[in-house]
Design an enzyme around this catalytic site. Structure first.
Site, PDB file in Angstrom:
ATOM      1  N   LYS A 222      30.854  38.660  43.070  1.00  0.00           N
ATOM      2  CA  LYS A 222      32.135  39.356  43.243  1.00  0.00           C
ATOM      3  C   LYS A 222      32.157  40.771  42.699  1.00  0.00           C
ATOM      4  O   LYS A 222      31.686  41.033  41.603  1.00  0.00           O
ATOM      5  CB  LYS A 222      33.231  38.579  42.515  1.00  0.00           C
ATOM      6  CG  LYS A 222      33.593  37.272  43.152  1.00  0.00           C
ATOM      7  CD  LYS A 222      34.917  36.823  42.548  1.00  0.00           C
ATOM      8  CE  LYS A 222      35.019  35.334  42.477  1.00  0.00           C
ATOM      9  NZ  LYS A 222      35.722  34.923  41.254  1.00  0.00           N
TER      10      LYS A 222
ATOM     11  N   GLY B 294      24.511  35.915  32.817  1.00  0.00           N
ATOM     12  CA  GLY B 294      23.931  34.577  32.743  1.00  0.00           C
ATOM     13  C   GLY B 294      23.046  34.239  33.929  1.00  0.00           C
ATOM     14  O   GLY B 294      21.894  33.810  33.761  1.00  0.00           O
TER      15      GLY B 294
END
Ligand code: ADP
Ligand code: MG
Length: 408
Positions: free
Chosen positions: A204, A356
């Protein structure tokens, strides 16, 4: 704007640790699959500080959160597998204490032997942890003499063990992991070598607006991949088929493209794509240009794009990568992401990976060892890079005279 970095923050080296009760907040939030640790990076990253404290003769109380437990006894979130593995890695007995706030810890500390350390069970088993509860903090402070935070991945959260607890402790500082993380990230903030490129991808645009904004004036250019790229292409009027687009971010993206142009910054967007009509098919084909056919969706950057991105990466002196180039979790769609990892590995410049999934992608690519630094903190590293102050660091910054109320 230079970062405030570690100014006014003590490190574990600054304290006399022998025979002191040291509360060491770690990020041992490892991924588990049916009680098996699938990636122990966060444990191994904590070892230098643990071993240092042990060598100096500290009485160590280790603490961490793990996952998002549904309640106090949520076995799936127990630190038990971590205790077992940690014990193997440090060659000492790790006593897992069920109730972090328990009064049981004091007699245990009195009798603690040199070959033993205490690990508190998942801090989040107590709702007070995420609520930044005074009560939990006081209970932890009642046995803590020196507080050390080395949980970089949790520094952006004002939780009890990160914020309320150190407020009650006079002798407090950071461990080696946070020190290294901040020193590395500061190299991106202060006078980076040029050319400096940010490689951005992932799912996103909206997740990354803060980082993009803060990088706008620092970098010489952006390389865009992942689903994010389709929002950029669509904003430029290029058909993206069924690919994931954030319609509510099209105006922002269009404006950003203009601002980059005005500032003379490079903006590299995909010139071809790997597309599929069925994401579950594990099959993708390359488009001939940057247009995605109506019934297709983009799952990775194409081979021409990878070539283009790789040569830009090879010329850069500083690289920051956040966000995979495609749905790399599926090996059929991982070529672009792993290719970018390879180009970074081949690049002579400084290369830092944050996020991550990006860290996982770098590991999976096999090139992790050739990066300058892979941040263990996803959210924390992005928040730091976008210029936010991390609660876990701010509470350790010694202003003038310490306002701490002392400790035992
Ligand atoms: P990070 O955790 O490193 O910050 P993100 O969470 O922003 O990275 O993005 C990672 C996710 O983006 C991955 O799960 C990946 O599958 C997804 N992604 C990348 N490219 C695409 C794409 N073309 N379509 C859908 N999802 C994508
Ligand atoms: Mg992610």
């Amino acid at each position: 704007m230079a970062s405030v970095g570690l100014k006014g923050i003590k490190t574990i080296r600054d304290f006399e640790l022998a025979d002191k009760v040291v509360f060491l907040r770690l990020d041992l939030n490892v991924p588990l699959d049916h009680g098996k640790i699938t990636d122990e990076t966060r444990i191994t990253a904590s070892l230098p500080t643990i071993n240092y404290a042990l060598e100096k003769g500290a009485k160590l109380v280790l603490a961490s959160h793990l996952g998002r437990p549904k309640g106090p006894g949520d076995k799936a979130c127990s630190l038990e597998p971590v205790a077992t593995r940690l014990s193997e890695l440090i060659g000492k007995e790790v006593i897992l204490l069920e109730e972090p706030s328990s009064e049981a810890i004091k007699p245990l500390l009195t009798g603690l032997r040199k070959n033993q350390v205490i690990l508190l069970e998942n801090l989040r088993f107590d709702p007070g942890e995420t609520e930044n509860s005074e009560e939990l903090a006081e209970s932890l402070a009642s046995f803590t003499q020196i507080y050390i935070n080395d949980a970089f991945g949790a520094c952006h959260r004002a939780h009890a063990s990160i914020d309320a607890l150190p407020k009650l402790i006079k002798q407090k500082g950071i461990g080696f992991l946070i020190e290294k993380e901040i020193q590395m990230l500061d190299q991106l903030m202060d006078k980076p070598q040029r050319p400096y490129l940010a490689i951005m991808g992932g799912s996103k645009v909206s997740d990354k607006i803060g980082v993009i904004e803060s990088f706008m004036d620092k970098v010489d250019g952006f390389i865009i991949g992942g689903a994010m790229a389709y929002t950029f292409l669509k904003a430029k009027g290029i058909p993206v088929g069924q690919s994931r687009v954030e319609t509510d971010k099209l105006n922002y993206t269009r404006e950003m493209i203009q601002r980059l142009e005005v500032r003379g910054k490079t903006l590299l967007l995909p010139v071809d794509h790997m597309v599929t009509s069925n994401i579950a098919s594990n099959k993708a084909t390359a488009t001939k240009d940057n247009v995605i056919p109506e019934n297709m969706m983009g799952v990775d950057i194409g081979p021409q794009t990878l070539k283009l991105y790789s040569s830009a990466i090879l010329e850069a002196e500083t690289l920051f990568w956040n966000g995979p180039m495609g749905i790399f979790e599926n090996p059929a769609y991982a070529t672009g992401t792993f290719g970018v990892a390879k180009a970074m590995a081949d690049s002579k410049g400084m290369k830092i990976v944050g996020g991550g999934d990006s860290a996982a992608a770098a590991e999976a690519s096999g090139y992790a060892g050739q990066m300058t630094h892979i941040s263990t903190g996803g959210g924390a590293s992005l928040e730091y890079l976008q210029g936010d102050r991390l609660p876990g660091l701010e509470v350790l910054r010694q202003k003038k005279q310490s306002e701490a109320v002392g400790s035992m």
